[in-house]
Design a protein around this motif. Structure first.
Motif, PDB file in Angstrom:
ATOM      1  N   UNK A 126      47.772   0.308  69.402  1.00  0.00           N
ATOM      2  CA  UNK A 126      47.981   1.522  68.620  1.00  0.00           C
ATOM      3  C   UNK A 126      48.031   2.706  69.576  1.00  0.00           C
ATOM      4  N   UNK A 127      48.543   3.828  69.100  1.00  0.00           N
ATOM      5  CA  UNK A 127      48.798   4.980  69.968  1.00  0.00           C
ATOM      6  C   UNK A 127      47.537   5.466  70.666  1.00  0.00           C
ATOM      7  N   UNK A 128      46.445   5.577  69.926  1.00  0.00           N
ATOM      8  CA  UNK A 128      45.215   6.130  70.507  1.00  0.00           C
ATOM      9  C   UNK A 128      44.678   5.257  71.640  1.00  0.00           C
ATOM     10  N   UNK A 129      44.613   3.938  71.416  1.00  0.00           N
ATOM     11  CA  UNK A 129      44.053   3.047  72.428  1.00  0.00           C
ATOM     12  C   UNK A 129      44.956   2.948  73.656  1.00  0.00           C
ATOM     13  N   UNK A 130      46.292   2.958  73.441  1.00  0.00           N
ATOM     14  CA  UNK A 130      47.212   2.885  74.580  1.00  0.00           C
ATOM     15  C   UNK A 130      47.109   4.152  75.421  1.00  0.00           C
ATOM     16  N   UNK A 131      47.046   5.309  74.786  1.00  0.00           N
ATOM     17  CA  UNK A 131      46.947   6.558  75.544  1.00  0.00           C
ATOM     18  C   UNK A 131      45.623   6.631  76.297  1.00  0.00           C
ATOM     19  N   UNK A 132      44.536   6.194  75.651  1.00  0.00           N
ATOM     20  CA  UNK A 132      43.244   6.172  76.335  1.00  0.00           C
ATOM     21  C   UNK A 132      43.303   5.264  77.560  1.00  0.00           C
ATOM     22  N   UNK A 133      43.936   4.108  77.390  1.00  0.00           N
ATOM     23  CA  UNK A 133      44.046   3.119  78.462  1.00  0.00           C
ATOM     24  C   UNK A 133      44.910   3.632  79.620  1.00  0.00           C
ATOM     25  N   UNK A 134      46.009   4.332  79.285  1.00  0.00           N
ATOM     26  CA  UNK A 134      46.960   4.777  80.298  1.00  0.00           C
ATOM     27  C   UNK A 134      46.589   6.124  80.922  1.00  0.00           C
TER      28      UNK A 134
END
Length: 324
Positions: free
Chosen positions: A67-75
């Motif tokens: 999901x957008x939130x987890x991918x942005x946090x990860x990246x």
């Protein structure tokens, strides 16, 4: 120059450029995700971003669903992800610290302040409050880093290794950014050029925002308007970002800079690396977009990335600390 010094300079500039380009890829995906679309299409966009960055497996093991939130946090802020913006800025700062005496005071202070300020901004929650603003800040700091380098450093070997690192990384990341957006729609847009679907008119507005988001992610929207003066067409976007030598982030412009700076530091063992870089530049200089599209854009970009990686390995072998 000592190979270890050259290695730190090369990777300092590569990591700074990588942080900027990660911000650009995240920004274009975030902007695209704001368009009306199904949840499945949005998830596919974030999966594509992880795939082109070769991080799908690691993300799946640690986070599971996309999901957008987890991918942005990860990246952006994940310290365990070596390709996150946080990891790149920290690595750029550490490489700069290792060759502090080779850099001007302005270059070092820019790198150091960028790292410290980024930590503060992420800690204050800027990523979740306004992702686009954070991505713009990362891009601005990268611009500032390059500008200070050009404006204050002696144009000697140190300067040339910084430039080689920047433009080799930019070529790699521009190709990845193109691929992540074009590969998913290649069959839809390029495979149907001869036969337009009857629902095409309905998708015109979406298409405009889709392609303009890609152009804005490489600061190319105004450049496109100036160069082509017509509606945004996928094949023209590809031409601008691959073959136009006057577009600063195009593959052709990047390889021109790599070859020019590589020539300035050439030694007796770097002939093959320079030949491969020169040949890749010539292929782009004399290439045509219709030929590239006829053979497949994804295949072309994949081959380009392989050739850039080979050149990077050659530079490490010829000049830098050998990669184990």
């Amino acid at each position: 120059m000592l190979s270890r010094t050259a290695d730190h300079l090369f990777w300092m500039s590569r990591y700074m450029e990588r942080a900027e380009n990660t911000a650009r890829m995240l920004d274009v995906n975030y902007q695209t995700s704001l368009l009306p679309q199904s949840a499945d299409a949005a998830e596919k966009g974030w999966k594509g971003l992880l795939g082109i960055s070769e991080l799908s497996g690691d993300f799946a093991r640690r986070h599971g669903s996309v999901d957008a939130r987890s991918v942005m946090q990860y990246m952006v802020s994940d310290a365990q992800n070596p390709s996150s913006i946080r990891s790149c800025l920290m690595a750029a700062r550490e490489n700069a610290r290792a060759v502090r005496g080779t850099l001007t005071t302005e270059v070092w202070e820019t790198q150091n302040q960028t790292w410290l300020e980024f930590q503060r901004m992420v800690g204050d929650g800027n990523l979740h409050r306004d992702p686009s603003a954070l991505f713009e800040w990362v891009k601005f700091r990268s611009h500032l880093s390059r500008g200070v380098t050009v404006g204050t450093m002696l144009q000697d070997e140190a300067f040339h290794f910084l430039r080689i690192g920047s433009f080799l990384e930019r070529a790699d990341n521009t190709a990845r950014l193109l691929d992540v957006k074009f590969h998913a729609v290649e069959s839809e847009f390029f495979g149907s050029m001869q036969s337009q679907s009857q629902g095409a008119a309905k998708d015109v507005e979406y298409d405009f925002y889709h392609w303009s988001a890609i152009l804005r992610s490489v600061s190319g929207f105004e450049v496109y308007r100036k160069a082509y003066r017509n509606v945004i067409l996928p094949e023209k976007v590809a031409e601008l970002l691959i073959l136009r030598p006057d577009m600063p982030r195009s593959l052709a412009a990047c390889m021109h800079e790599v070859v020019s700076n590589l020539r300035m530091v050439a030694n007796e063992q770097s002939g093959e690396t320079l030949r491969q870089a020169g040949r890749l530049r010539s292929d782009l200089q004399y290439g045509r977009i219709d030929e590239i599209l006829a053979t497949g854009l994804h295949a072309f970009l994949t081959q380009f990335l392989d050739r850039v990686n080979t050149i990077g390995v050659g530079i490490s072998r010829d000049f830098l600390v050998p990669v184990q």
